[in-house]
Motif scaffolding. Structure first.
Motif, PDB file in Angstrom:
ATOM      1  N   SER A   7      19.438 -45.718 -26.589  1.00 22.60           N
ATOM      2  CA  SER A   7      20.693 -45.350 -27.262  1.00 22.60           C
ATOM      3  C   SER A   7      21.539 -44.353 -26.471  1.00 22.60           C
ATOM      4  O   SER A   7      22.757 -44.347 -26.597  1.00 22.60           O
ATOM      5  N   ALA A   8      20.937 -43.526 -25.653  1.00 25.06           N
ATOM      6  CA  ALA A   8      21.695 -42.509 -24.906  1.00 25.06           C
ATOM      7  C   ALA A   8      21.849 -42.855 -23.426  1.00 25.06           C
ATOM      8  O   ALA A   8      22.321 -42.037 -22.647  1.00 25.06           O
ATOM      9  N   VAL A   9      21.495 -44.068 -23.056  1.00 19.70           N
ATOM     10  CA  VAL A   9      21.553 -44.469 -21.644  1.00 19.70           C
ATOM     11  C   VAL A   9      23.009 -44.657 -21.209  1.00 19.70           C
ATOM     12  O   VAL A   9      23.807 -45.265 -21.914  1.00 19.70           O
ATOM     13  N   ALA A  10      23.353 -44.118 -20.047  1.00 18.79           N
ATOM     14  CA  ALA A  10      24.660 -44.369 -19.425  1.00 18.79           C
ATOM     15  C   ALA A  10      24.484 -45.561 -18.487  1.00 18.79           C
ATOM     16  O   ALA A  10      23.482 -45.663 -17.785  1.00 18.79           O
ATOM     17  N   TRP A  11      25.460 -46.458 -18.490  1.00 15.54           N
ATOM     18  CA  TRP A  11      25.361 -47.701 -17.729  1.00 15.54           C
ATOM     19  C   TRP A  11      26.382 -47.734 -16.613  1.00 15.54           C
ATOM     20  O   TRP A  11      27.475 -47.193 -16.732  1.00 15.54           O
ATOM     21  N   ARG A  12      26.033 -48.414 -15.530  1.00 20.79           N
ATOM     22  CA  ARG A  12      26.932 -48.608 -14.383  1.00 20.79           C
ATOM     23  C   ARG A  12      27.067 -50.102 -14.153  1.00 20.79           C
ATOM     24  O   ARG A  12      26.088 -50.824 -14.034  1.00 20.79           O
ATOM     25  N   LEU A  29      22.044 -45.780 -15.353  1.00 23.17           N
ATOM     26  CA  LEU A  29      22.192 -44.754 -14.319  1.00 23.17           C
ATOM     27  C   LEU A  29      20.914 -43.944 -14.155  1.00 23.17           C
ATOM     28  O   LEU A  29      20.563 -43.545 -13.059  1.00 23.17           O
ATOM     29  N   ALA A  30      20.239 -43.691 -15.239  1.00 19.11           N
ATOM     30  CA  ALA A  30      18.948 -42.989 -15.208  1.00 19.11           C
ATOM     31  C   ALA A  30      18.037 -43.690 -16.196  1.00 19.11           C
ATOM     32  O   ALA A  30      18.436 -43.973 -17.320  1.00 19.11           O
ATOM     33  N   SER A  31      16.851 -43.962 -15.785  1.00 17.43           N
ATOM     34  CA  SER A  31      15.926 -44.680 -16.646  1.00 17.43           C
ATOM     35  C   SER A  31      15.421 -43.792 -17.782  1.00 17.43           C
ATOM     36  O   SER A  31      15.090 -42.628 -17.557  1.00 17.43           O
ATOM     37  N   PRO A  32      15.342 -44.343 -18.983  1.00 15.34           N
ATOM     38  CA  PRO A  32      14.812 -43.581 -20.109  1.00 15.34           C
ATOM     39  C   PRO A  32      13.283 -43.533 -20.113  1.00 15.34           C
ATOM     40  O   PRO A  32      12.686 -42.863 -20.936  1.00 15.34           O
ATOM     41  N   ALA A  33      12.658 -44.245 -19.186  1.00 17.97           N
ATOM     42  CA  ALA A  33      11.196 -44.272 -19.095  1.00 17.97           C
ATOM     43  C   ALA A  33      10.797 -44.375 -17.628  1.00 17.97           C
ATOM     44  O   ALA A  33      11.464 -45.042 -16.847  1.00 17.97           O
ATOM     45  N   LYS A  43      28.924 -58.114 -20.865  1.00 19.60           N
ATOM     46  CA  LYS A  43      29.723 -58.769 -21.898  1.00 19.60           C
ATOM     47  C   LYS A  43      29.070 -58.661 -23.273  1.00 19.60           C
ATOM     48  O   LYS A  43      29.701 -58.951 -24.279  1.00 19.60           O
ATOM     49  N   ASP A  44      27.799 -58.264 -23.311  1.00 21.34           N
ATOM     50  CA  ASP A  44      27.056 -58.162 -24.567  1.00 21.34           C
ATOM     51  C   ASP A  44      26.270 -56.848 -24.586  1.00 21.34           C
ATOM     52  O   ASP A  44      25.045 -56.844 -24.545  1.00 21.34           O
ATOM     53  N   PRO A  45      26.981 -55.702 -24.639  1.00 19.19           N
ATOM     54  CA  PRO A  45      26.310 -54.412 -24.522  1.00 19.19           C
ATOM     55  C   PRO A  45      25.290 -54.122 -25.626  1.00 19.19           C
ATOM     56  O   PRO A  45      24.404 -53.306 -25.450  1.00 19.19           O
ATOM     57  N   SER A  46      25.396 -54.763 -26.761  1.00 18.94           N
ATOM     58  CA  SER A  46      24.384 -54.534 -27.791  1.00 18.94           C
ATOM     59  C   SER A  46      23.340 -55.636 -27.803  1.00 18.94           C
ATOM     60  O   SER A  46      22.484 -55.672 -28.676  1.00 18.94           O
ATOM     61  N   GLY A  47      23.391 -56.498 -26.797  1.00 16.64           N
ATOM     62  CA  GLY A  47      22.412 -57.575 -26.680  1.00 16.64           C
ATOM     63  C   GLY A  47      21.132 -57.115 -26.019  1.00 16.64           C
ATOM     64  O   GLY A  47      20.884 -55.911 -25.881  1.00 16.64           O
TER      65      GLY A  47
END
Length: 72
Positions: A7-12, A29-33, A43-47
């Motif tokens: 949920s808090a991941v920033a995407w590039r 940009l930074a892995s959450p794990a 095109k489907d950011p909530s997918g």
């Protein structure tokens, strides 16, 4: 995704993505794990999100850069 909070991941967005809404991927940009690289369809950011092992992702990028993996 068994406990991985995206949920808090920033995407590039890929530098190969144009502004025309075509086939695009986004990489976290930074892995959450530790040890994984999240990748999604812009095109489907909530997918769905694919989680690649970091070493495999780095190998994939190296293959693209050195031309050993055909593109296009």
């Amino acid at each position: 995704m068994d406990g991985i909070d995206l949920s808090a991941v920033a995407w590039r967005k890929s530098s190969y993505s144009g502004g025309n809404g075509g086939d695009c991927i986004e990489v976290a940009l930074a892995s959450p794990a530790p040890g994984v690289v999240p990748v999604r369809d812009s095109k489907d950011p909530s997918g769905p999100v694919l989680l690649f092992p970091s070493a495999s992702w780095q190998s994939f990028l190296a293959s693209l850069r050195d031309g050993s993996l055909p593109v296009g």
